[in-house]
Design a protein around this motif. Structure first.
Motif, mmCIF file in Angstrom:
data_model
loop_
_atom_site.group_PDB
_atom_site.id
_atom_site.type_symbol
_atom_site.label_atom_id
_atom_site.label_comp_id
_atom_site.label_asym_id
_atom_site.label_seq_id
_atom_site.Cartn_x
_atom_site.Cartn_y
_atom_site.Cartn_z
ATOM 1 N N LEU A 58 0.831 -1.204 0.000
ATOM 2 C CA LEU A 58 0.000 0.000 0.000
ATOM 3 C C LEU A 58 0.868 1.257 0.000
ATOM 4 C CD1 LEU A 58 -2.566 -1.151 2.704
ATOM 5 C CD2 LEU A 58 -3.026 -0.943 0.249
ATOM 6 N N THR A 59 0.364 2.294 -0.665
ATOM 7 C CA THR A 59 1.068 3.567 -0.728
ATOM 8 C C THR A 59 0.089 4.693 -0.437
ATOM 9 O OG1 THR A 59 2.519 2.682 -2.457
ATOM 10 C CG2 THR A 59 2.494 5.070 -2.163
ATOM 11 N N ASP A 60 0.483 5.612 0.417
ATOM 12 C CA ASP A 60 -0.333 6.797 0.653
ATOM 13 C C ASP A 60 -0.334 7.692 -0.585
ATOM 14 O OD1 ASP A 60 -1.504 7.030 3.384
ATOM 15 O OD2 ASP A 60 0.576 6.668 4.001
ATOM 16 N N THR A 61 -1.457 8.350 -0.825
ATOM 17 C CA THR A 61 -1.547 9.315 -1.928
ATOM 18 C C THR A 61 -1.800 10.716 -1.386
ATOM 19 O OG1 THR A 61 -3.928 8.893 -2.231
ATOM 20 C CG2 THR A 61 -2.380 7.550 -3.528
ATOM 21 N N ALA A 62 -2.948 10.919 -0.757
ATOM 22 C CA ALA A 62 -3.322 12.228 -0.210
ATOM 23 C C ALA A 62 -4.307 11.994 0.920
ATOM 24 C CB ALA A 62 -3.952 13.094 -1.304
ATOM 25 N N PRO A 63 -4.433 12.938 1.829
ATOM 26 C CA PRO A 63 -5.406 12.773 2.916
ATOM 27 C C PRO A 63 -6.836 12.774 2.384
ATOM 28 C CG PRO A 63 -4.464 14.967 2.955
ATOM 29 C CD PRO A 63 -3.672 14.195 1.949
ATOM 30 N N ALA A 64 -7.711 12.128 3.116
ATOM 31 C CA ALA A 64 -9.121 12.061 2.711
ATOM 32 C C ALA A 64 -9.764 13.432 2.737
ATOM 33 C CB ALA A 64 -9.879 11.097 3.618
ATOM 34 N N TRP A 65 -9.269 14.306 3.576
ATOM 35 C CA TRP A 65 -9.729 15.698 3.617
ATOM 36 C C TRP A 65 -8.555 16.558 4.073
ATOM 37 C CZ3 TRP A 65 -11.924 11.812 6.609
ATOM 38 C CH2 TRP A 65 -11.524 11.782 7.953
ATOM 39 N N PRO A 66 -8.530 17.819 3.706
ATOM 40 C CA PRO A 66 -7.398 18.678 4.058
ATOM 41 C C PRO A 66 -7.150 18.720 5.564
ATOM 42 C CG PRO A 66 -8.781 19.759 2.426
ATOM 43 C CD PRO A 66 -9.525 18.527 2.868
ATOM 44 N N ASP A 68 -6.212 16.323 7.566
ATOM 45 C CA ASP A 68 -6.551 15.129 8.345
ATOM 46 C C ASP A 68 -5.367 14.757 9.240
ATOM 47 O OD1 ASP A 68 -7.349 12.721 9.387
ATOM 48 O OD2 ASP A 68 -7.524 11.694 7.460
ATOM 49 N N PRO A 69 -5.526 14.791 10.566
ATOM 50 C CA PRO A 69 -4.393 14.515 11.455
ATOM 51 C C PRO A 69 -3.948 13.054 11.426
ATOM 52 C CG PRO A 69 -6.418 14.777 12.716
ATOM 53 C CD PRO A 69 -6.744 15.180 11.307
ATOM 54 N N ALA A 70 -4.791 12.154 10.878
ATOM 55 C CA ALA A 70 -4.420 10.746 10.819
ATOM 56 C C ALA A 70 -3.488 10.436 9.657
ATOM 57 C CB ALA A 70 -5.678 9.878 10.708
ATOM 58 N N PHE A 71 -3.345 11.371 8.716
ATOM 59 C CA PHE A 71 -2.515 11.132 7.538
ATOM 60 C C PHE A 71 -1.038 11.316 7.903
ATOM 61 C CE2 PHE A 71 -0.429 12.407 3.570
ATOM 62 C CZ PHE A 71 -0.886 11.421 2.715
ATOM 63 N N PRO A 72 -0.137 10.458 7.400
ATOM 64 C CA PRO A 72 -0.349 9.353 6.465
ATOM 65 C C PRO A 72 -0.980 8.134 7.136
ATOM 66 C CG PRO A 72 1.956 9.466 7.099
ATOM 67 C CD PRO A 72 1.298 10.666 7.710
ATOM 68 N N THR A 82 -11.440 5.350 8.625
ATOM 69 C CA THR A 82 -12.741 5.252 7.964
ATOM 70 C C THR A 82 -12.571 4.712 6.555
ATOM 71 O OG1 THR A 82 -12.637 7.457 7.014
ATOM 72 C CG2 THR A 82 -13.522 7.269 9.258
ATOM 73 N N ALA A 83 -13.694 4.324 5.968
ATOM 74 C CA ALA A 83 -13.664 3.851 4.588
ATOM 75 C C ALA A 83 -13.137 4.938 3.655
ATOM 76 C CB ALA A 83 -15.062 3.407 4.168
ATOM 77 N N ALA A 84 -13.504 6.181 3.913
ATOM 78 C CA ALA A 84 -13.035 7.277 3.065
ATOM 79 C C ALA A 84 -11.519 7.419 3.136
ATOM 80 C CB ALA A 84 -13.705 8.581 3.482
ATOM 81 N N GLN A 85 -10.959 7.269 4.314
ATOM 82 C CA GLN A 85 -9.508 7.350 4.453
ATOM 83 C C GLN A 85 -8.833 6.169 3.745
ATOM 84 O OE1 GLN A 85 -9.732 7.560 8.759
ATOM 85 N NE2 GLN A 85 -8.866 9.643 8.760
ATOM 86 N N LEU A 86 -9.387 4.982 3.899
ATOM 87 C CA LEU A 86 -8.803 3.798 3.267
ATOM 88 C C LEU A 86 -8.866 3.887 1.750
ATOM 89 C CD1 LEU A 86 -10.327 1.153 5.684
ATOM 90 C CD2 LEU A 86 -7.906 1.778 5.511
ATOM 91 N N ARG A 87 -9.892 4.548 1.227
ATOM 92 C CA ARG A 87 -10.063 4.632 -0.221
ATOM 93 C C ARG A 87 -8.973 5.468 -0.886
ATOM 94 N NH1 ARG A 87 -13.237 1.200 -2.907
ATOM 95 N NH2 ARG A 87 -13.775 2.764 -4.459
ATOM 96 N N THR A 88 -8.261 6.273 -0.127
ATOM 97 C CA THR A 88 -7.215 7.106 -0.734
ATOM 98 C C THR A 88 -5.946 6.321 -1.034
ATOM 99 O OG1 THR A 88 -6.184 7.766 1.365
ATOM 100 C CG2 THR A 88 -8.084 9.071 0.585
ATOM 101 N N LEU A 89 -5.801 5.132 -0.471
ATOM 102 C CA LEU A 89 -4.566 4.369 -0.608
ATOM 103 C C LEU A 89 -4.459 3.724 -1.988
ATOM 104 C CD1 LEU A 89 -4.809 2.853 2.923
ATOM 105 C CD2 LEU A 89 -2.838 4.177 2.134
ATOM 106 N N ASP A 90 -3.242 3.676 -2.499
ATOM 107 C CA ASP A 90 -2.960 2.980 -3.753
ATOM 108 C C ASP A 90 -2.536 1.557 -3.405
ATOM 109 O OD1 ASP A 90 -1.976 1.948 -6.129
ATOM 110 O OD2 ASP A 90 -1.031 3.819 -6.742
#
Length: 278
Positions: A58-66, A68-72, A82-90
């Motif tokens: 898995l690779t991080d791309t961008a935060p789910a929202w500007p 986001d303190p959980a990113f990366p 959340t599902a939205a955060q997981l969906r950002t991963l490559d």
């Protein structure tokens, strides 16, 4: 003939637990697709092998929202995102020297519902492994089991889905609350240690009898544990045997000679000649 199961789709050839990987496994004509599931923080059943997101696949791309303190997100647990955060991963590349898979950049972590939408029309068997461990409270095991079976039922694939687990509490809960799903008891050397907590309180000295006792339909051992004696004992208890992970024709031939019912492989193309006829 023996069944050929694509391990995490076809992880030796395409990114694991992804829709492109499953599509490729289908092209190769597997009898079943094995996949791994967990649950996001907001209750969505998603696919991934590890409970903690790994930089191996898995690779991080961008935060789910500007901001986001959980990113990366890589390095964090699935259940904490959340599902939205997981969906950002490559999930389209695997940095692992043991595999020569073709990358699919941009492939996302799919949900189980999306996976069912792809596989439901095909007739292939879904072998769904629930990724828990003995440290989970039983309530969390029950919640994940209920969520997975609900998705499979809603997708209309109950009759050709199997519930897999190393943590046999999943299997006992599935037998109690969702008996319509066949159950597959996974074992490896680690989970058969004398002090094991993986087998729902049962001793590890006779895994075949233990699997039969909890009402499993399959025993799925690591290939190095698979012997003629184990296969014969399993069959005497009306358990089928699905050995993993089998990546060479020579190993496949040995296990078929033992009477093994199914082989789980990273390379379905290498075992195409062994497919169970339609």
């Amino acid at each position: 003939m023996v069944e050929v199961h694509g391990h995490r789709g076809a992880r030796g050839l395409r990114p694991e637990n992804t829709l492109p990987g499953f599509a490729h496994a289908l092209e190769l004509g597997v009898d079943a697709i094995e996949l791994d599931v967990g649950m996001s923080a907001d209750g969505t059943v998603v696919l991934n092998h590890d409970q903690t997101l790994s930089p191996v696949n898995l690779t991080d791309t961008a935060p789910a929202w500007p901001g986001d303190p959980a990113f990366p997100y890589v390095g964090k647990r699935i259940r904490d995102l959340t599902a939205a955060q997981l969906r950002t991963l490559d999930a389209g590349s695997r940095r692992h020297e043991a595999f020569t898979q073709i990358p699919v950049p941009g492939a996302a972590i799919p949900t189980l519902a999306e996976t069912c939408a792809l596989l439901a029309p095909t007739g292939v068997t879904l072998a769904v492994e629930l990724k828990t461990d003995p440290g989970w409270p039983v309530e969390a095991v029950e919640r994940l089991t209920a969520a997975v079976t609900a998705v499979l039922t809603s997708a209309g694939v109950t009759g050709r889905s199997r519930i897999l687990a190393f943590d046999w509490r999943v299997l006992t809960e599935a037998a109690r609350s969702h008996p319509e799903f066949p159950r597959v008891a996974l074992v490896e050397r680690k989970t058969l240690a004398p002090t094991t907590r993986w087998l729902a309180g049962l001793p590890a000295d006779d895994p075949v009898s233990a699997a039969a006792k909890i009402g499993a339909d399959f025993l799925s051992p690591e290939h190095v544990l698979t012997t003629p004696e184990l296969v014969d004992q399993a069959h005497s208890h009306n358990l089928k045997v699905a050995a993993w992970t089998v990546n060479t024709p020579e190993e496949a031939t040995r296990l078929i000679d033992y009477g093994t019912d199914a082989l789980v492989t990273d390379y379905p193309d290498r075992l195409q000649h062994l497919r169970k006829p339609a």
